[in-house]
Write a protein that holds these residues in place. Sequence first.
Motif, PDB file in Angstrom:
ATOM      1  N   GLY A 131     -12.788   4.335  -9.149  1.00 30.05           N
ATOM      2  CA  GLY A 131     -12.540   3.256  -7.887  1.00 30.05           C
ATOM      3  C   GLY A 131     -10.806   3.270  -7.863  1.00 30.05           C
ATOM      4  N   THR A 132     -10.224   2.839  -6.835  1.00 26.30           N
ATOM      5  CA  THR A 132      -8.583   1.968  -7.014  1.00 26.30           C
ATOM      6  C   THR A 132      -8.798   0.833  -5.942  1.00 26.30           C
ATOM      7  OG1 THR A 132      -7.169   3.049  -6.198  1.00 26.30           O
ATOM      8  CG2 THR A 132      -8.769   3.745  -4.830  1.00 26.30           C
ATOM      9  N   PHE A 133      -7.479   0.310  -6.224  1.00 24.41           N
ATOM     10  CA  PHE A 133      -7.562  -1.268  -5.603  1.00 24.41           C
ATOM     11  C   PHE A 133      -6.351  -0.512  -4.351  1.00 24.41           C
ATOM     12  CE2 PHE A 133      -8.894  -3.392  -8.890  1.00 24.41           C
ATOM     13  CZ  PHE A 133     -10.266  -3.709  -8.041  1.00 24.41           C
ATOM     14  N   ARG A 134      -5.465   0.613  -4.341  1.00 22.58           N
ATOM     15  CA  ARG A 134      -5.081   1.453  -3.012  1.00 22.58           C
ATOM     16  C   ARG A 134      -5.448   0.948  -1.761  1.00 22.58           C
ATOM     17  NH1 ARG A 134      -2.586   7.052  -5.297  1.00 22.58           N
ATOM     18  NH2 ARG A 134      -4.764   7.412  -5.687  1.00 22.58           N
ATOM     19  N   PRO A 135      -4.402   0.523  -1.019  1.00 21.50           N
ATOM     20  CA  PRO A 135      -2.905   0.095  -1.026  1.00 21.50           C
ATOM     21  C   PRO A 135      -2.812  -0.715  -1.320  1.00 21.50           C
ATOM     22  CG  PRO A 135      -3.807   0.258   1.351  1.00 21.50           C
ATOM     23  CD  PRO A 135      -4.943   0.378   0.578  1.00 21.50           C
ATOM     24  N   VAL A 136      -3.801  -1.843  -1.592  1.00 16.68           N
ATOM     25  CA  VAL A 136      -3.288  -3.517  -1.674  1.00 16.68           C
ATOM     26  C   VAL A 136      -2.692  -3.392  -2.814  1.00 16.68           C
ATOM     27  CG1 VAL A 136      -4.676  -5.546  -2.309  1.00 16.68           C
ATOM     28  CG2 VAL A 136      -5.543  -4.100   0.144  1.00 16.68           C
ATOM     29  N   SER A 137      -2.673  -2.730  -3.919  1.00 15.91           N
ATOM     30  CA  SER A 137      -2.509  -2.768  -5.840  1.00 15.91           C
ATOM     31  C   SER A 137      -2.870  -1.566  -6.685  1.00 15.91           C
ATOM     32  CB  SER A 137      -3.326  -3.759  -6.588  1.00 15.91           C
ATOM     33  OG  SER A 137      -3.488  -3.814  -7.830  1.00 15.91           O
ATOM     34  N   PRO A 138      -1.587  -1.322  -6.729  1.00 16.37           N
ATOM     35  CA  PRO A 138      -1.625   0.484  -7.853  1.00 16.37           C
ATOM     36  C   PRO A 138      -2.538   0.156  -8.508  1.00 16.37           C
ATOM     37  CG  PRO A 138       0.213  -0.600  -8.156  1.00 16.37           C
ATOM     38  CD  PRO A 138      -0.314  -1.704  -7.232  1.00 16.37           C
ATOM     39  N   VAL A 139      -3.733   0.604  -8.482  1.00 15.35           N
ATOM     40  CA  VAL A 139      -5.119   0.043  -9.800  1.00 15.35           C
ATOM     41  C   VAL A 139      -6.061   0.984  -9.723  1.00 15.35           C
ATOM     42  CG1 VAL A 139      -6.237  -1.515 -11.050  1.00 15.35           C
ATOM     43  CG2 VAL A 139      -4.920  -1.593 -10.250  1.00 15.35           C
ATOM     44  N   VAL A 140      -6.005   2.027 -10.500  1.00 14.03           N
ATOM     45  CA  VAL A 140      -7.250   2.769 -10.553  1.00 14.03           C
ATOM     46  C   VAL A 140      -8.178   2.875 -11.417  1.00 14.03           C
ATOM     47  CG1 VAL A 140      -8.228   5.211 -10.994  1.00 14.03           C
ATOM     48  CG2 VAL A 140      -6.839   4.712  -9.718  1.00 14.03           C
ATOM     49  N   PHE A 141      -9.774   2.266 -12.052  1.00 12.60           N
ATOM     50  CA  PHE A 141     -10.617   1.707 -11.871  1.00 12.60           C
ATOM     51  C   PHE A 141     -11.996   2.326 -12.598  1.00 12.60           C
ATOM     52  CE2 PHE A 141     -11.052   0.019  -8.686  1.00 12.60           C
ATOM     53  CZ  PHE A 141     -12.386  -0.333  -7.275  1.00 12.60           C
ATOM     54  N   VAL A 142     -12.295   2.510 -13.461  1.00 12.12           N
ATOM     55  CA  VAL A 142     -14.094   3.079 -14.166  1.00 12.12           C
ATOM     56  C   VAL A 142     -14.631   1.877 -13.298  1.00 12.12           C
ATOM     57  CG1 VAL A 142     -15.542   3.554 -15.361  1.00 12.12           C
ATOM     58  CG2 VAL A 142     -13.333   4.463 -15.728  1.00 12.12           C
ATOM     59  N   THR A 143     -15.064   2.428 -12.580  1.00 13.85           N
ATOM     60  CA  THR A 143     -16.946   0.790 -11.709  1.00 13.85           C
ATOM     61  C   THR A 143     -17.687   0.999 -12.200  1.00 13.85           C
ATOM     62  OG1 THR A 143     -17.819   3.015 -10.393  1.00 13.85           O
ATOM     63  CG2 THR A 143     -15.533   2.487  -9.560  1.00 13.85           C
TER      64      THR A 143
END
Length: 180
Positions: free
Chosen positions: A75-87
């Motif tokens: 998942g990602t928090f983009r465009p709010v925050s430049p983060v990609v993560f495992v959900t």
Amino acid sequence: MPTIGVAVAIPEPWASQLQDYRTSVGDVTATMIPTHITLVPPTEVAEADLAAVVGHLESVAANVASFSVHLRGTGTFRPVSPVVFVTLVRGISECEQLAAAVRCGPLAVDLAFPYHPHVTVAHDLADDRLDQAFKELSGFECEFDVDDFHLYAHDDGTGWHPTSTFVLTGLETASRTAEA
């Protein structure tokens, strides 16, 4: 004032796999951050308050049961925050409840964003690197039991290190008992 954090550590072999991946896409901060699910983000605490923090975390751990986590996909928090993560696909509500219990008393902190349990795999990188991480880890999957959480301290030179472990000893939840 010391900077602390509270988190659930991701067990091996997945912790090293995800940390190594994070480093491979150019996230140099990964070498100083153990792979984790954040409960309390970096927070400054007066040295004199650390004993109260530890006592609070011991109390929380005594009232929370162990639970299972299933990580799958990205998942990602983009465009709010430049983060990609495992959900998290399992253990979300348990992490939310644990985080809420931890973030009160001496650790009552305001969050910059709503709490969303996740495992960061790319942060503050160029968009093409974030896209790469999102795509390449989309098939990542693992499952593990969470039996404890940790208090971490930050050192500017060496990064984050666990200083205390808090074993979850609360009563078993109905869902965990039903699986046994």
